[in-house]
Design an enzyme around this catalytic site. Sequence first.
Site, short mmCIF file in Angstrom:
data_model
loop_
_atom_site.label_atom_id
_atom_site.label_comp_id
_atom_site.label_asym_id
_atom_site.label_seq_id
_atom_site.Cartn_x
_atom_site.Cartn_y
_atom_site.Cartn_z
N ASP A 123 43.35 45.25 12.86
CA ASP A 123 44.60 44.64 13.30
C ASP A 123 44.84 43.41 12.45
O ASP A 123 44.10 42.42 12.55
CB ASP A 123 44.51 44.27 14.78
N GLU A 149 42.68 37.24 11.39
CA GLU A 149 43.63 36.21 11.82
C GLU A 149 43.47 34.98 10.93
O GLU A 149 42.34 34.55 10.64
CB GLU A 149 43.38 35.85 13.28
N ASN A 176 42.56 35.62 5.49
CA ASN A 176 43.90 35.92 4.96
C ASN A 176 43.85 37.37 4.51
O ASN A 176 43.17 37.70 3.53
CB ASN A 176 44.21 34.98 3.80
N ASP A 201 54.29 36.91 11.41
CA ASP A 201 55.13 35.73 11.21
C ASP A 201 56.34 36.11 10.37
O ASP A 201 56.19 36.63 9.26
CB ASP A 201 54.31 34.64 10.51
N LYS A 205 63.16 32.03 6.19
CA LYS A 205 63.89 31.58 5.00
C LYS A 205 63.59 32.48 3.80
O LYS A 205 62.44 32.87 3.58
CB LYS A 205 63.51 30.13 4.68
N ASP A 237 59.95 42.26 16.37
CA ASP A 237 61.19 42.06 17.12
C ASP A 237 62.27 41.44 16.25
O ASP A 237 63.37 41.16 16.73
CB ASP A 237 60.93 41.18 18.35
#
Length: 305
Positions: A123, A149, A176, A201, A205, A237
């Site tokens: 994941d 993570e 990473n 995330d 921009k 989403d």
Amino acid sequence: MAASLGLHCHHFHVAAAAANPLRKAAKQLLSSLILKSSKPNHHHYNNIHCCCYDSVGAKEIRSPDLVALEYADLNLSDKISGEWGHVRIRQHVNPLSSSFTVPAQVPDWKEVFRDPTLPLMVDIGSGSGRFLIWLAKRNPDSGNYLGLEIRQKLVKRAEFWVKELALTNIHFLFANAAISFRQLVLTYPGPLMLVSILCPDPHFKKRHHKRRVVQKTLVDNIIGHLVPGGKVFFQSDVLDVAQHMRYQFDAESDALQHIDELDPSVPCDNDGWLLDNPIGIRTEREIHAEFEGAKIYRRLYRKRT
């Protein structure tokens, strides 16, 4: 994961939890109280303190309450308050920063997993870890789970939970994924069966799009190390983010097939987004987003055999 979508490739099986009548009733009650906004504001992507009131205005319902219900079977709340207290986490980090360019140390797989030859699920962006812990607890003998993570505090807390629950088929790494994914899965003794990227995330921009986790190199590494029949599942989403990920994976049609090509009965909308979550449990971000009335955009691929 739902068997109807074939996510239990070979020996990698994720079973849905048995319904708890009290929990189900509580969730139905809360659901009946939720007032969903028709226009979610994605500029407040990490504001999870949205709330509503019941019919008499006496009970404030927050999306974290729904998260607690979704993961009630794990019984993690007391462990958090007792050992860690409130964990303040940075919501956004720059993965291109020099502090995140050092590859994660490859663990001794025999030390972190009871059986390191079992099929592996990775994941990417595992967040708090509850989602992956839920899966690992329900599938102790059929697969291993690795959460990557980039926020170290979340990793430390997730590992604390893993220890408290005495799970031997799950491990979290401060890493990473863009830097460390290839070496980690390359050294893993068993087959890589599933990679998930769930509500990453968004880096809204345009000049920050290069920070998004799904880039060509990572896609190549995922495809290159998945076993034939292995799966890739992503969701967001934020439509722009979902489209960005979809473009990357759709471009690899020689190696990957979307699930609706394999099984036309799988429910998708007119644009090819899965209508249902095939995993069996929602992520925390998914819960918050749906609470706010947002749509979740999902795609599921299988590597060609």
